[in-house]
Design a protein around this motif. Structure first.
Motif, PDB file in Angstrom:
ATOM      1  N   LYS A   2       0.853  -1.185   0.000  1.00 31.55           N
ATOM      2  CA  LYS A   2       0.000   0.000   0.000  1.00 31.55           C
ATOM      3  C   LYS A   2       0.887   1.233   0.000  1.00 31.55           C
ATOM      4  O   LYS A   2       2.081   1.167   0.295  1.00 31.55           O
ATOM      5  N   ILE A   4       0.951   5.475   1.197  1.00 32.73           N
ATOM      6  CA  ILE A   4       0.325   6.555   1.952  1.00 32.73           C
ATOM      7  C   ILE A   4       0.683   7.881   1.283  1.00 32.73           C
ATOM      8  O   ILE A   4       1.822   8.086   0.869  1.00 32.73           O
ATOM      9  N   PRO A  22       0.720  13.115   6.829  1.00 36.25           N
ATOM     10  CA  PRO A  22       0.205  11.880   6.230  1.00 36.25           C
ATOM     11  C   PRO A  22      -1.304  11.994   6.012  1.00 36.25           C
ATOM     12  O   PRO A  22      -2.022  12.506   6.873  1.00 36.25           O
ATOM     13  N   ASP A  24      -4.322   9.776   3.450  1.00 34.47           N
ATOM     14  CA  ASP A  24      -4.948   8.461   3.337  1.00 34.47           C
ATOM     15  C   ASP A  24      -3.989   7.436   2.739  1.00 34.47           C
ATOM     16  O   ASP A  24      -3.008   7.781   2.104  1.00 34.47           O
ATOM     17  N   ALA A  25      -4.347   6.159   2.913  1.00 30.72           N
ATOM     18  CA  ALA A  25      -3.596   5.058   2.309  1.00 30.72           C
ATOM     19  C   ALA A  25      -4.336   4.575   1.068  1.00 30.72           C
ATOM     20  O   ALA A  25      -5.575   4.601   1.013  1.00 30.72           O
ATOM     21  N   CYS A  32      -2.750   6.597  -5.390  1.00 32.71           N
ATOM     22  CA  CYS A  32      -2.110   7.547  -4.480  1.00 32.71           C
ATOM     23  C   CYS A  32      -1.695   8.819  -5.223  1.00 32.71           C
ATOM     24  O   CYS A  32      -1.990   9.931  -4.780  1.00 32.71           O
ATOM     25  N   CYS A  63       4.094   9.807  -2.455  1.00 32.08           N
ATOM     26  CA  CYS A  63       3.460   8.554  -2.086  1.00 32.08           C
ATOM     27  C   CYS A  63       4.554   7.659  -1.509  1.00 32.08           C
ATOM     28  O   CYS A  63       5.553   7.403  -2.168  1.00 32.08           O
TER      29      CYS A  63
END
Length: 69
Positions: A2, A4, A22, A24-25, A32, A63
Motif C-alpha cells: 500500500k 500513503i 500523512p 490516506d492510504a 495515491c 506517495c
C-alpha cells in the motif's frame, strides 16, 4: 503493498514549509498519485488566489510505500 499520501505546503516567498502531513492510504501507486494531484488542486482553491499569489504557495506531495497487513 500500500501507499500513503504525504502532503506539504510551502511558501516560496517566506521560504518555509509545513511539516509533512500523512493523509490516506491507497492500494496502488496510481490511486495515491492521482489523489495527490486532486487534493493539491482542492487545497489550492481552499487557500485562495490572494494567498497563493502573495506567498507563491506550492503544494507538494509524495506517495510512500507502507507494508500492508
Amino acid at each position: 503493498m500500500k501507499f500513503i499520501l504525504i502532503m506539504t505546503i510551502c511558501s516560496s516567498t517566506l521560504q518555509i514549509c509545513t511539516p509533512e502531513k500523512p493523509m490516506d492510504a491507497y492500494k496502488n501507486w496510481f490511486e495515491c498519485s492521482s489523489a495527490g494531484y486532486l487534493k493539491a488542486y482542492e487545497l489550492n482553491k481552499i487557500i485562495g488566489i490572494e494567498t497563493i499569489n502573495n506567498e507563491k504557495t506550492i503544494i507538494n506531495f509524495k506517495c510512500q510505500e507502507i507494508k500492508s497487513s
